[in-house]
Design an enzyme around this catalytic site. Structure first.
Site, PDB file in Angstrom:
ATOM      1  N   LYS A  37      13.392   8.325 -15.032  1.00 37.15           N
ATOM      2  CA  LYS A  37      13.129   9.536 -14.751  1.00 37.15           C
ATOM      3  C   LYS A  37      12.092   9.650 -13.709  1.00 37.15           C
ATOM      4  O   LYS A  37      11.033   8.926 -13.966  1.00 37.15           O
ATOM      5  CB  LYS A  37      12.865  10.454 -15.829  1.00 37.15           C
ATOM      6  N   SER A  65      10.563  19.026 -16.904  1.00 36.24           N
ATOM      7  CA  SER A  65      11.802  18.241 -16.349  1.00 36.24           C
ATOM      8  C   SER A  65      12.462  17.939 -17.677  1.00 36.24           C
ATOM      9  O   SER A  65      13.751  18.165 -17.427  1.00 36.24           O
ATOM     10  CB  SER A  65      11.452  16.973 -15.432  1.00 36.24           C
ATOM     11  N   LYS A 117      11.585   6.107  -9.818  1.00 36.88           N
ATOM     12  CA  LYS A 117      10.792   6.895  -8.488  1.00 36.88           C
ATOM     13  C   LYS A 117      11.701   6.564  -7.321  1.00 36.88           C
ATOM     14  O   LYS A 117      12.299   5.396  -7.321  1.00 36.88           O
ATOM     15  CB  LYS A 117       9.548   6.469  -8.345  1.00 36.88           C
ATOM     16  N   THR A 154       3.426  21.136 -13.404  1.00 43.71           N
ATOM     17  CA  THR A 154       2.335  19.843 -12.840  1.00 43.71           C
ATOM     18  C   THR A 154       0.946  20.645 -12.752  1.00 43.71           C
ATOM     19  O   THR A 154       0.242  20.110 -13.225  1.00 43.71           O
ATOM     20  CB  THR A 154       2.622  19.139 -11.745  1.00 43.71           C
ATOM     21  N   LYS A 176       3.610   7.407 -18.078  1.00 44.31           N
ATOM     22  CA  LYS A 176       3.352   9.089 -18.495  1.00 44.31           C
ATOM     23  C   LYS A 176       4.322   9.710 -19.349  1.00 44.31           C
ATOM     24  O   LYS A 176       4.008  10.373 -20.361  1.00 44.31           O
ATOM     25  CB  LYS A 176       3.761   9.427 -16.977  1.00 44.31           C
ATOM     26  N   ASN A 192       2.895  21.646  -3.973  1.00 41.93           N
ATOM     27  CA  ASN A 192       3.246  22.243  -5.193  1.00 41.93           C
ATOM     28  C   ASN A 192       2.248  21.920  -6.254  1.00 41.93           C
ATOM     29  O   ASN A 192       1.796  23.000  -6.837  1.00 41.93           O
ATOM     30  CB  ASN A 192       4.428  21.587  -5.629  1.00 41.93           C
TER      31      ASN A 192
HETATM   32  N1  LIG Z   1       5.655  17.646  -7.801  1.00 38.44           N
HETATM   33  C1  LIG Z   1       5.410  17.134  -9.061  1.00 38.44           C
HETATM   34  O1  LIG Z   1       5.978  17.800  -9.743  1.00 38.44           O
HETATM   35  C2  LIG Z   1       4.556  16.076  -9.042  1.00 38.44           C
HETATM   36  C3  LIG Z   1       3.716  15.455  -8.291  1.00 38.44           C
HETATM   37  N2  LIG Z   1       3.157  14.396  -8.452  1.00 38.44           N
HETATM   38  C4  LIG Z   1       2.156  13.986  -7.523  1.00 38.44           C
HETATM   39  O2  LIG Z   1       1.161  15.046  -6.974  1.00 38.44           O
HETATM   40  C5  LIG Z   1       1.050  14.563  -5.708  1.00 38.44           C
HETATM   41  C6  LIG Z   1       1.118  15.964  -4.807  1.00 38.44           C
HETATM   42  O3  LIG Z   1       2.654  16.055  -4.772  1.00 38.44           O
HETATM   43  P1  LIG Z   1       3.266  17.492  -4.533  1.00 38.44           P
HETATM   44  O4  LIG Z   1       2.232  18.533  -4.546  1.00 38.44           O
HETATM   45  O5  LIG Z   1       4.496  17.621  -5.303  1.00 38.44           O
HETATM   46  O6  LIG Z   1       3.555  17.396  -2.971  1.00 38.44           O
HETATM   47  P2  LIG Z   1       3.564  18.277  -2.020  1.00 38.44           P
HETATM   48  O7  LIG Z   1       4.430  17.699  -0.709  1.00 38.44           O
HETATM   49  O8  LIG Z   1       4.173  19.599  -2.356  1.00 38.44           O
HETATM   50  O9  LIG Z   1       2.055  18.439  -1.134  1.00 38.44           O
HETATM   51  C7  LIG Z   1       1.563  17.434  -0.930  1.00 38.44           C
HETATM   52  C8  LIG Z   1      -0.004  17.782  -0.292  1.00 38.44           C
HETATM   53  O10 LIG Z   1      -0.837  17.146   0.055  1.00 38.44           O
HETATM   54  C9  LIG Z   1      -1.181  17.418   1.525  1.00 38.44           C
HETATM   55  N3  LIG Z   1      -1.692  15.805   2.021  1.00 38.44           N
HETATM   56  C10 LIG Z   1      -0.756  14.924   2.336  1.00 38.44           C
HETATM   57  N4  LIG Z   1      -1.432  13.987   2.901  1.00 38.44           N
HETATM   58  C11 LIG Z   1      -2.817  14.249   2.890  1.00 38.44           C
HETATM   59  C12 LIG Z   1      -4.322  13.785   3.230  1.00 38.44           C
HETATM   60  N5  LIG Z   1      -4.082  12.715   4.004  1.00 38.44           N
HETATM   61  N6  LIG Z   1      -5.120  14.586   3.137  1.00 38.44           N
HETATM   62  C13 LIG Z   1      -5.278  15.666   2.649  1.00 38.44           C
HETATM   63  N7  LIG Z   1      -4.288  16.393   2.175  1.00 38.44           N
HETATM   64  C14 LIG Z   1      -3.001  15.628   2.234  1.00 38.44           C
HETATM   65  C15 LIG Z   1      -0.098  18.092   2.248  1.00 38.44           C
HETATM   66  O11 LIG Z   1      -0.574  18.724   3.237  1.00 38.44           O
HETATM   67  C16 LIG Z   1       0.436  18.765   0.988  1.00 38.44           C
HETATM   68  O12 LIG Z   1      -0.765  19.966   0.790  1.00 38.44           O
HETATM   69  C17 LIG Z   1       1.734  13.416  -5.192  1.00 38.44           C
HETATM   70  O13 LIG Z   1       0.752  12.299  -5.689  1.00 38.44           O
HETATM   71  C18 LIG Z   1       2.839  13.411  -6.478  1.00 38.44           C
HETATM   72  O14 LIG Z   1       3.457  12.185  -6.551  1.00 38.44           O
HETATM   73  C19 LIG Z   1       2.720  14.102  -9.846  1.00 38.44           C
HETATM   74  C20 LIG Z   1       3.272  14.827 -10.762  1.00 38.44           C
HETATM   75  C21 LIG Z   1       4.433  15.739 -10.455  1.00 38.44           C
HETATM   76  O1  LIG Z   2       9.717  15.661 -12.792  1.00 36.49           O
HETATM   77  C1  LIG Z   2       9.965  14.680 -12.973  1.00 36.49           C
HETATM   78  O2  LIG Z   2      11.087  14.146 -13.357  1.00 36.49           O
HETATM   79  C2  LIG Z   2       9.281  13.578 -12.275  1.00 36.49           C
HETATM   80  C3  LIG Z   2       7.896  14.037 -11.432  1.00 36.49           C
HETATM   81  C4  LIG Z   2       7.234  12.987 -11.050  1.00 36.49           C
HETATM   82  O3  LIG Z   2       7.640  12.392 -10.073  1.00 36.49           O
HETATM   83  C5  LIG Z   2       5.871  12.683 -11.167  1.00 36.49           C
HETATM   84  O4  LIG Z   2       5.424  12.928 -12.371  1.00 36.49           O
HETATM   85  O5  LIG Z   2       5.305  11.662 -10.628  1.00 36.49           O
END
Ligand SMILES: NC(=O)C1=CN([C@@H]2O[C@H](COP(=O)(O)OP(=O)(O)OC[C@H]3O[C@@H](n4cnc5c(N)ncnc54)[C@H](O)[C@@H]3O)[C@@H](O)[C@H]2O)C=CC1
Ligand SMILES: O=C(O)CCC(=O)C(=O)O
Length: 432
Positions: A78, A357, A114, A198, A102, A229
């Protein structure tokens, strides 16, 4: 390359090597047979695929997609799918290893997976992104499914993209399979509370840390790197908890307001402008300055390797809550720990997303849906239990939170290996 080839003083930035080192250390502390590390140090399967997409101008561009499945010892693999130009095989493998740990830490029956596509989605039209998303699923369909490997959103992917991916999978199978993917729109089987999950989980872990450290959230300030997000929802729940969020950056710039940013308005503003930069009533802020700001909580919520040997000493926060996966290098981590910063490690801190999820997958299996309140209560329970398991391990083994999280995660995977008969004549030296 094996992790051991890098020396201790080196700044290690390859996430695969970082994950291997931390897992190896946990297997040593747990005095596990070498075979356990041999199994956990590499993924069970990695598939690389070509995805030709016809661009709007008629040209065909052949993109590369990757899916890593680390281990399915606890259940189907997952994990999210990210669209980013920096995606590479080692990164995707590391992210799948972190997923395995995790899910073990929050106690849900999933393994780690992933995926990613090497692409800058900002350069593609919506039609091109849809074609790319559908192509990714077409190529990977043989190794995916609700009992095999279940994708979800990650960097630059969202419910709309999950909807396209689900539709493609359903067409290939010839019937609806809602449990194939999570983070999809509610109308086709998504769960209430997944979008927020998250960020909500991140703030639960911060609250649990503050309780143990005897800090009052109402008197605390926070800064956040990343306002997608995860970052935006973390900001929202922090503000609701009484924390003043004073600085936020994203890939295009950043904003600062010593009196606290108005998060609801900032979310609206960023939706319109695709960045926080220029938010009225705030000062500009660079990423470098964000890390050295005077504040109590620092939340990296963007990408890997942001806190390093170069900047960790400048961090003034008392708590670093790793909302992103792998935001801290081992050198950065050592400096934080030496400086007495309380680090909530990624594999605990951001586990709320995969937890909801899991709830989505369960609801799909039941053909039933829960209200948001019920999802939020269940998430709260899982995150509080997970935090307690890691914190108790920290106390029991006299280690820091990151090592404690790895001991809990690896320990539970080892327990499953015993249960399956993979390891013989061995008992867990600790309860995890
Ligand atoms: N979406 C989810 O449910 C989950 C996400 N994550 C992790 O959280 C982190 C963020 O994911 P999301 O919020 O989903 O992605 P997203 O695509 O929604 O947002 C990413 C954010 O990071 C910013 N960003 C990218 N490069 C940057 C930089 N060099 N400096 C400053 N800001 C920068 C972008 O502008 C954007 O605001 C990732 O590491 C992801 O793997 C972890 C668990 C679950
Ligand atoms: O919701 C999921 O299945 C995975 C979320 C995720 O990619 C993460 O925790 O890094």
């Amino acid at each position: 390359m094996p992790a051991k080839e890098e020396k201790d003083g080196d700044e290690i930035t390859n996430p695969y090597h970082i994950a291997q080192r931390l897992i190896e250390r946990a297997t040593e502390t747990l005095e596990l047979q070498e075979g356990v590390y041999d199994i956990l140090k590499k993924p069970k399967r990695v598939m690389k695929v070509s995805i030709p997409v016809r661009r709007d101008n008629g040209d065909v561009v052949n993109y590369t997609g990757i899916r890593a499945q680390h281990t399915d010892i606890l259940g189907p693999t997952k994990g999210g799918v990210r669209f980013h130009p920096g995606v590479n095989e080692d990164e995707v493998i590391a992210l799948s290893m972190w997923m395995s740990l995790k899910t073990a830490i929050v106690g849900i029956p999933f393994g780690g997976g992933k995926g990613g596509i090497i692409v800058n989605p900002e350069e593609l039209s919506e039609r091109e992104i849809e074609e790319l998303s559908r192509g990714f699923i077409r190529e990977l369909e043989p190794i995916m499914g609700p009992e095999k490997d279940i994708p979800a959103p990650d960097v630059n992917t969202n419910p709309k993209i999950m909807g396209w991916m689900l539709d493609e999978f359903d067409r290939l199978r010839g019937h609806n399979v809602p449990g194939f993917i999570t983070g999809k729109p509610l109308i086709i089987g998504g769960s209430e509370g997944r979008v927020e999950a998250t960020g909500r989980g991140v703030v639960i872990t911060i609250r649990e840390a503050a309780k143990r450290l005897d800090y009052d959230l109402n008197k605390m300030t926070a800064v956040i790197q990343g306002f997608g997000n995860v970052g935006s929802n973390a900001a929202k729940y922090l503000e609701e908890s009484g924390v003043k969020v004073i600085g936020i950056t994203d890939a295009k710039g950043g904003v600062y307001n010593e009196n606290g940013l108005d998060i609801a308005s900032l979310i609206e503003y960023a939706k319109e402008t695709k960045t926080v930069k220029g938010f009225p009533g705030s000062e500009d802020l660079s990423n470098d300055d964000l890390f050295s700001l005077e504040c109590d909580i620092l939340i990296p919520a963007a990408l890997e390797n942001q806190i390093t040997g170069d900047n960790a000493n400048q961090i003034k926060a008392k708590i670093v809550a790793e909302a992103a996966n792998g935001p801290t290098t081992p050198q950065g981590n050592k400096l934080l720990e030496d400086n007495g910063v309380f680090v909530i490690p990624d594999i605990l801190c951001n586990a709320g997303g995969v937890t909801v999820s899991y709830f989505e997958w369960v609801q799909n299996a039941m053909h039933y849906s829960w209200k948001e309140k019920e999802v939020a209560e269940k998430l709260e329970e899982k995150m509080v239990d997970a935090f307690k398991a890691v914190y108790d391990m920290r106390d029991a083994k006299k280690v820091k939170m990151r090592e404690a999280a790895y001991l809990v995660g690896v320990g539970r995977l080892a327990k499953a290996m015993i249960a399956r008969g993979w390891i013989k004549n061995w008992e867990m030296p600790i309860d995890c």
